[in-house]
Design a protein around this motif. Sequence first.
Motif, PDB file in Angstrom:
ATOM      1  N   VAL A  10       0.852  -1.195   0.000  1.00 31.16           N
ATOM      2  CA  VAL A  10       0.000   0.000   0.000  1.00 31.16           C
ATOM      3  C   VAL A  10       0.885   1.240   0.000  1.00 31.16           C
ATOM      4  CG1 VAL A  10      -1.859   1.236   1.160  1.00 31.16           C
ATOM      5  CG2 VAL A  10      -1.777  -1.254   1.268  1.00 31.16           C
ATOM      6  N   SER A  11       0.732   2.034  -1.047  1.00 26.65           N
ATOM      7  CA  SER A  11       1.579   3.219  -1.218  1.00 26.65           C
ATOM      8  C   SER A  11       1.023   4.051  -2.367  1.00 26.65           C
ATOM      9  CB  SER A  11       3.003   2.755  -1.571  1.00 26.65           C
ATOM     10  OG  SER A  11       3.828   3.844  -1.889  1.00 26.65           O
ATOM     11  N   SER A  12       1.471   5.301  -2.440  1.00 25.96           N
ATOM     12  CA  SER A  12       1.130   6.089  -3.626  1.00 25.96           C
ATOM     13  C   SER A  12       2.324   6.097  -4.585  1.00 25.96           C
ATOM     14  CB  SER A  12       0.783   7.519  -3.221  1.00 25.96           C
ATOM     15  OG  SER A  12       1.879   8.077  -2.538  1.00 25.96           O
ATOM     16  N   ASN A  13       3.427   5.466  -4.151  1.00 26.47           N
ATOM     17  CA  ASN A  13       4.678   5.547  -4.916  1.00 26.47           C
ATOM     18  C   ASN A  13       4.891   4.279  -5.756  1.00 26.47           C
ATOM     19  OD1 ASN A  13       7.395   5.538  -5.682  1.00 26.47           O
ATOM     20  ND2 ASN A  13       8.010   6.731  -3.878  1.00 26.47           N
ATOM     21  N   SER A  14       4.677   4.414  -7.069  1.00 24.28           N
ATOM     22  CA  SER A  14       4.775   3.228  -7.925  1.00 24.28           C
ATOM     23  C   SER A  14       6.239   2.785  -8.111  1.00 24.28           C
ATOM     24  CB  SER A  14       4.113   3.488  -9.275  1.00 24.28           C
ATOM     25  OG  SER A  14       4.692   4.600  -9.869  1.00 24.28           O
ATOM     26  N   HIS A  15       7.195   3.708  -7.917  1.00 19.32           N
ATOM     27  CA  HIS A  15       8.620   3.309  -8.010  1.00 19.32           C
ATOM     28  C   HIS A  15       8.955   2.300  -6.915  1.00 19.32           C
ATOM     29  CE1 HIS A  15       9.474   6.500 -10.841  1.00 19.32           C
ATOM     30  NE2 HIS A  15       8.916   7.373 -10.028  1.00 19.32           N
ATOM     31  N   TYR A  17       6.849   0.429  -5.317  1.00 17.66           N
ATOM     32  CA  TYR A  17       6.135  -0.833  -5.556  1.00 17.66           C
ATOM     33  C   TYR A  17       6.885  -1.692  -6.566  1.00 17.66           C
ATOM     34  CZ  TYR A  17       3.003  -4.209  -7.607  1.00 17.66           C
ATOM     35  OH  TYR A  17       2.490  -5.379  -8.098  1.00 17.66           O
ATOM     36  N   LYS A  18       7.321  -1.074  -7.675  1.00 22.75           N
ATOM     37  CA  LYS A  18       7.996  -1.858  -8.724  1.00 22.75           C
ATOM     38  C   LYS A  18       9.245  -2.537  -8.166  1.00 22.75           C
ATOM     39  CE  LYS A  18       6.429   0.730 -12.660  1.00 22.75           C
ATOM     40  NZ  LYS A  18       6.700   2.069 -13.187  1.00 22.75           N
ATOM     41  N   GLU A  19      10.011  -1.783  -7.350  1.00 26.02           N
ATOM     42  CA  GLU A  19      11.222  -2.366  -6.779  1.00 26.02           C
ATOM     43  C   GLU A  19      10.862  -3.477  -5.797  1.00 26.02           C
ATOM     44  OE1 GLU A  19      14.002   0.551  -5.280  1.00 26.02           O
ATOM     45  OE2 GLU A  19      14.035   1.641  -7.172  1.00 26.02           O
ATOM     46  N   ALA A  20       9.876  -3.205  -4.922  1.00 27.12           N
ATOM     47  CA  ALA A  20       9.491  -4.199  -3.918  1.00 27.12           C
ATOM     48  C   ALA A  20       8.956  -5.464  -4.597  1.00 27.12           C
ATOM     49  CB  ALA A  20       8.445  -3.606  -2.974  1.00 27.12           C
ATOM     50  N   LYS A  21       8.181  -5.289  -5.672  1.00 22.66           N
ATOM     51  CA  LYS A  21       7.605  -6.441  -6.387  1.00 22.66           C
ATOM     52  C   LYS A  21       8.718  -7.319  -6.966  1.00 22.66           C
ATOM     53  CE  LYS A  21       4.591  -7.524 -10.315  1.00 22.66           C
ATOM     54  NZ  LYS A  21       5.097  -8.855 -10.313  1.00 22.66           N
ATOM     55  N   SER A  22       9.678  -6.645  -7.599  1.00 22.82           N
ATOM     56  CA  SER A  22      10.757  -7.409  -8.218  1.00 22.82           C
ATOM     57  C   SER A  22      11.583  -8.151  -7.151  1.00 22.82           C
ATOM     58  CB  SER A  22      11.586  -6.447  -9.070  1.00 22.82           C
ATOM     59  OG  SER A  22      12.917  -6.749  -9.038  1.00 22.82           O
ATOM     60  N   ILE A  23      11.804  -7.507  -6.009  1.00 19.28           N
ATOM     61  CA  ILE A  23      12.575  -8.150  -4.927  1.00 19.28           C
ATOM     62  C   ILE A  23      11.789  -9.341  -4.359  1.00 19.28           C
ATOM     63  CG2 ILE A  23      13.502  -7.805  -2.585  1.00 19.28           C
ATOM     64  CD1 ILE A  23      13.988  -4.792  -3.510  1.00 19.28           C
ATOM     65  N   LEU A  24      10.497  -9.134  -4.067  1.00 22.65           N
ATOM     66  CA  LEU A  24       9.711 -10.222  -3.461  1.00 22.65           C
ATOM     67  C   LEU A  24       9.454 -11.358  -4.446  1.00 22.65           C
ATOM     68  CD1 LEU A  24       7.203  -8.553  -0.976  1.00 22.65           C
ATOM     69  CD2 LEU A  24       9.420  -9.588  -0.540  1.00 22.65           C
TER      70      LEU A  24
END
Length: 188
Positions: A10-15, A17-24
């Motif tokens: 949950v965030s307004s920051n898509s940057h 999210y993209k990094e967290a998604k790739s890491i997870l």
Amino acid sequence: MRKSFDLYFVSSNSHKYKEAKSILDSFGIKLGFFKLSLEEIQSNSLREIAEKKAKNAFLKCKKPLIIEDDGLFIDSLNGFPGPYSSYVFKTIGNKGILKLISLKRKAKFVSIITYCDKKTLESFDAKLDGTVSKLQKGKGWGYDPIFVPKNSRKTFAEINNKNESSHRFKALKKFSNWYLHKMESNGQ
Ligand code: IMP
């Protein structure tokens, strides 16, 4: 059938999210995006800010989630902007930060990941030492063009493997170990 996401970011920051998604993804955890601007309380503690944000996020998202709170702590400015990093970026930005620093350029990035579901609130933090560059270098978001991680000569904005060593990676690695263990204990 496998559910499409294991949990939400949950965030307004898509940057972020993209990094967290790739890491997870690399740890086998599927992360969905719940785009929401979360109010930040004023506090000197990133953990306090993060945990408050996570509880508020859960009221809206109502699904297991993580949120992230970060800060850039500059040694010669006694840790400023720290918990105020978002406000400082919006007001004086990287140009303003560069004007504030003289010779001593040591800094660290801190990330707190907070997990929240109906019963659990758990936080994981990590720091990454580095320095603030003299000039902005590379095209990146936030403080990426001025943060040089330790043992590198390039800013985060100039390197292509940020996600393998960043403050975010380190905090998410701690979170993943805990989360995967929790899922295993629950037989999921
Ligand atoms: P927030 O309050 O957690 O959103 O983050 C504090 C400030 O640090 C915001 O201005 C973010 O854009 C910035 N920030 C957080 N993580 C990073 C990063 O990995 N690179 C660059 N800037 C970041």
